[in-house]
Design a protein around this motif. Structure first.
Motif, PDB file in Angstrom:
ATOM      1  N   GLN A  80       0.417  -1.318  -0.052  1.00 53.70           N
ATOM      2  CA  GLN A  80       0.005   0.413   0.162  1.00 53.70           C
ATOM      3  C   GLN A  80       0.909   1.403   0.339  1.00 53.70           C
ATOM      4  O   GLN A  80       1.606   1.359   0.841  1.00 53.70           O
ATOM      5  N   LEU A  86      -3.836   9.941  -3.778  1.00 55.68           N
ATOM      6  CA  LEU A  86      -4.574   8.488  -3.606  1.00 55.68           C
ATOM      7  C   LEU A  86      -3.500   7.635  -3.600  1.00 55.68           C
ATOM      8  O   LEU A  86      -2.362   7.448  -3.330  1.00 55.68           O
ATOM      9  N   THR A  87      -5.113   6.578  -2.445  1.00 55.01           N
ATOM     10  CA  THR A  87      -4.174   5.422  -2.015  1.00 55.01           C
ATOM     11  C   THR A  87      -4.371   4.572  -2.672  1.00 55.01           C
ATOM     12  O   THR A  87      -5.120   4.249  -4.011  1.00 55.01           O
ATOM     13  N   ARG A  88      -2.692   4.288  -3.291  1.00 50.16           N
ATOM     14  CA  ARG A  88      -2.681   2.990  -4.356  1.00 50.16           C
ATOM     15  C   ARG A  88      -2.461   1.344  -3.626  1.00 50.16           C
ATOM     16  O   ARG A  88      -1.050   1.428  -2.443  1.00 50.16           O
ATOM     17  N   ASN A 110      -2.814  -3.849 -10.144  1.00 53.36           N
ATOM     18  CA  ASN A 110      -2.340  -2.052  -9.950  1.00 53.36           C
ATOM     19  C   ASN A 110      -3.681  -1.639  -9.105  1.00 53.36           C
ATOM     20  O   ASN A 110      -4.299  -1.483 -10.645  1.00 53.36           O
ATOM     21  N   PHE A 112      -6.547   1.520  -7.299  1.00 58.65           N
ATOM     22  CA  PHE A 112      -6.687   2.750  -6.039  1.00 58.65           C
ATOM     23  C   PHE A 112      -7.827   3.005  -5.575  1.00 58.65           C
ATOM     24  O   PHE A 112      -8.509   2.294  -5.455  1.00 58.65           O
ATOM     25  N   ASN A 114     -10.377   5.286  -5.453  1.00 62.59           N
ATOM     26  CA  ASN A 114     -11.432   6.430  -6.510  1.00 62.59           C
ATOM     27  C   ASN A 114     -12.165   7.528  -5.183  1.00 62.59           C
ATOM     28  O   ASN A 114     -12.159   7.170  -3.758  1.00 62.59           O
TER      29      ASN A 114
END
Length: 136
Positions: A80, A86-88, A110, A112, A114
């Motif tokens: 993470q 953005l958290t990916r 991958n 993220f 939203n």
């Protein structure tokens, strides 16, 4: 009065204890279930909602995950990170050659989070559907 206070204190301790010999284990995982997908149909993006999905990611606190699609299961590790606000999530699979890996690159996916709080896929970058998952 002193005996009543002692009795009340003992009763408080007794009722606050869990006498269950087999306590229920808490599920510490983070679960995401498929909520819908979006595809390009003749130049227009169409969103299809999914109810009662059997397509679920379970992310464990130790950095491992399980992806379940119906009766099929894949496992691996995830990372993470935060970039561009953005958290990916990057999922790396122990099995790299599977039709259940929905990605433009082999063995990884991958995602993220939203603006609606959904885990969102990036498979649409290479003509796959854009997948959306809601937290369970």
């Amino acid at each position: 009065m002193k005996q009543l206070s002692i009795f009340a204190l003992l009763a408080l301790f007794a009722f606050s204890c869990d006498f269950n010999e087999m306590p229920e284990l808490r599920d510490e995982s983070q679960k995401w279930a498929l909520a819908g997908y979006q595809v390009d149909v003749s130049g227009d993006l169409e969103y299809t909602s999914i109810q009662d999905s059997a397509y679920v990611y379970a992310l464990m606190p130790n950095g491992t995950f399980t992806k379940t699609v119906g009766d099929y299961k894949l496992e691996g590790k995830y990372e993470q990170s935060v970039s561009d606000g953005l958290t990916r999530y990057r999922f790396e699979y122990t099995t790299t050659n599977s039709l259940l890996i929905h990605s433009c690159t082999s063995g990884t996916e991958n995602y993220f989070i939203n603006s609606k709080g959904q885990l969102t896929g990036t498979w649409d970058d290479c003509d796959g559907p854009k997948l959306y998952f809601d937290k369970k």
